[in-house]
Design an enzyme around this catalytic site. Structure first.
Site, PDB file in Angstrom:
ATOM      1  CE  LYS A  19      -7.959  -4.634  -0.050  1.00 31.86           C
ATOM      2  NZ  LYS A  19      -6.791  -3.958   0.566  1.00 31.86           N
ATOM      3  NE  ARG A  94     -10.997   0.881   2.483  1.00 34.53           N
ATOM      4  CZ  ARG A  94     -10.463   0.597   1.294  1.00 34.53           C
ATOM      5  NH1 ARG A  94     -11.191   0.085   0.344  1.00 34.53           N
ATOM      6  NH2 ARG A  94      -9.192   0.818   1.075  1.00 34.53           N
ATOM      7  NE  ARG A 133      -0.440   0.953  -4.752  1.00 33.84           N
ATOM      8  CZ  ARG A 133      -1.566   0.608  -4.133  1.00 33.84           C
ATOM      9  NH1 ARG A 133      -2.107  -0.574  -4.392  1.00 33.84           N
ATOM     10  NH2 ARG A 133      -2.134   1.396  -3.254  1.00 33.84           N
ATOM     11  NE  ARG A 139      -3.664   4.029  -5.098  1.00 31.38           N
ATOM     12  CZ  ARG A 139      -4.422   3.099  -4.543  1.00 31.38           C
ATOM     13  NH1 ARG A 139      -4.624   1.951  -5.174  1.00 31.38           N
ATOM     14  NH2 ARG A 139      -4.975   3.291  -3.370  1.00 31.38           N
ATOM     15  NE  ARG A 150      -4.473   4.084   1.115  1.00 32.74           N
ATOM     16  CZ  ARG A 150      -3.538   3.682   0.260  1.00 32.74           C
ATOM     17  NH1 ARG A 150      -2.474   4.429   0.048  1.00 32.74           N
ATOM     18  NH2 ARG A 150      -3.669   2.559  -0.388  1.00 32.74           N
TER      19      ARG A 150
END
Ligand code: AMP
Length: 197
Positions: A19, A94, A133, A139, A150
């Protein structure tokens, strides 16, 4: 080629669907600011602001930041001049509560959402992408356990919004699988069609 007129847009999809990358492309094309609640939160954590300190543990666990706090931040951001004619929200709303809060902010401006891009991707593909990632960006919420959590939070709290937007006739579903330019071209074509541009 001239850019289409600004529009009020959202991009939704599971964590790891790409996204953020596509949000930047859409925002460029429609000449609107890309507003990512995740980026706003991460910047506050990095800057060690009071907000950052309040939300750090929540974000690292993969839970959602409380609606009231998130809604306030987005309302404030949307009141800025650059978002007056349009915007691309990434990662917000969300929850159903956040949809209602956004509707209220827009209604006050006599505005409404023009289109919602749903970036579709299956769970295995997005989990693999996020694990990659994690290696590249490091992260704090990209550990395997938090990544899986998540996805569960998305399925439980955010996926139900898809039917809601579809019911309003503003949902634009796009296959998120493929290289970045290919997916960007698909989104542009689908959005232009939906917006009548
Ligand atoms: P993202 O970068 O969109 O994946 O967001 C990273 C994290 O920030 C999420 O896992 C949540 O903890 C928090 N977050 C981002 N956007 C929202 C939102 N709209 N509502 C609640 N929490 C959010």
């Amino acid at each position: 080629m001239t850019n289409p007129a600004p529009a009020r847009l959202l991009i939704v999809g599971p964590p790891g669907a790409g996204k953020g990358t596509q949000a930047g492309r859409i925002a460029d094309r429609y000449q609107v600011p890309a507003i990512s609640t995740g980026d706003i939160f991460r910047a506050n954590i990095k800057g060690k602001t009071e907000l950052g300190q309040r939300i750090q543990a929540i974000i690292e666990s993969g839970e959602l930041v409380p609606d009231a706090l998130t809604n306030e931040i987005v309302a404030d951001r949307l009141s800025q001049a650059d978002a007056a004619e349009g915007f691309l929200l990434d990662g917000y709303p969300r929850t159903v509560d956040q949809v209602h809060a956004l509707d209220a902010v827009l209604a006050e401006q006599g505005a409404a959402l023009d289109a919602v891009v749903l970036l579709e991707a299956d769970t295995d593909a997005v989990v693999a992408r996020l694990l990659n990632r994690a290696l590249v960006e490091g992260r704090a919420d990209d550990t395997e356990e938090v990544i899986r959590h998540r996805q569960e939070v998305y399925a439980a709290q955010t996926a139900p919004l898809i039917a809601l937007f579809d019911g309003r006739g503003i949902l634009v579903s796009v296959d998120g699988l493929g290289d970045i330019d290919e997916v960007a071209a698909r989104i542009s074509a689908a959005l232009d069609l939906a917006l009548g541009r």
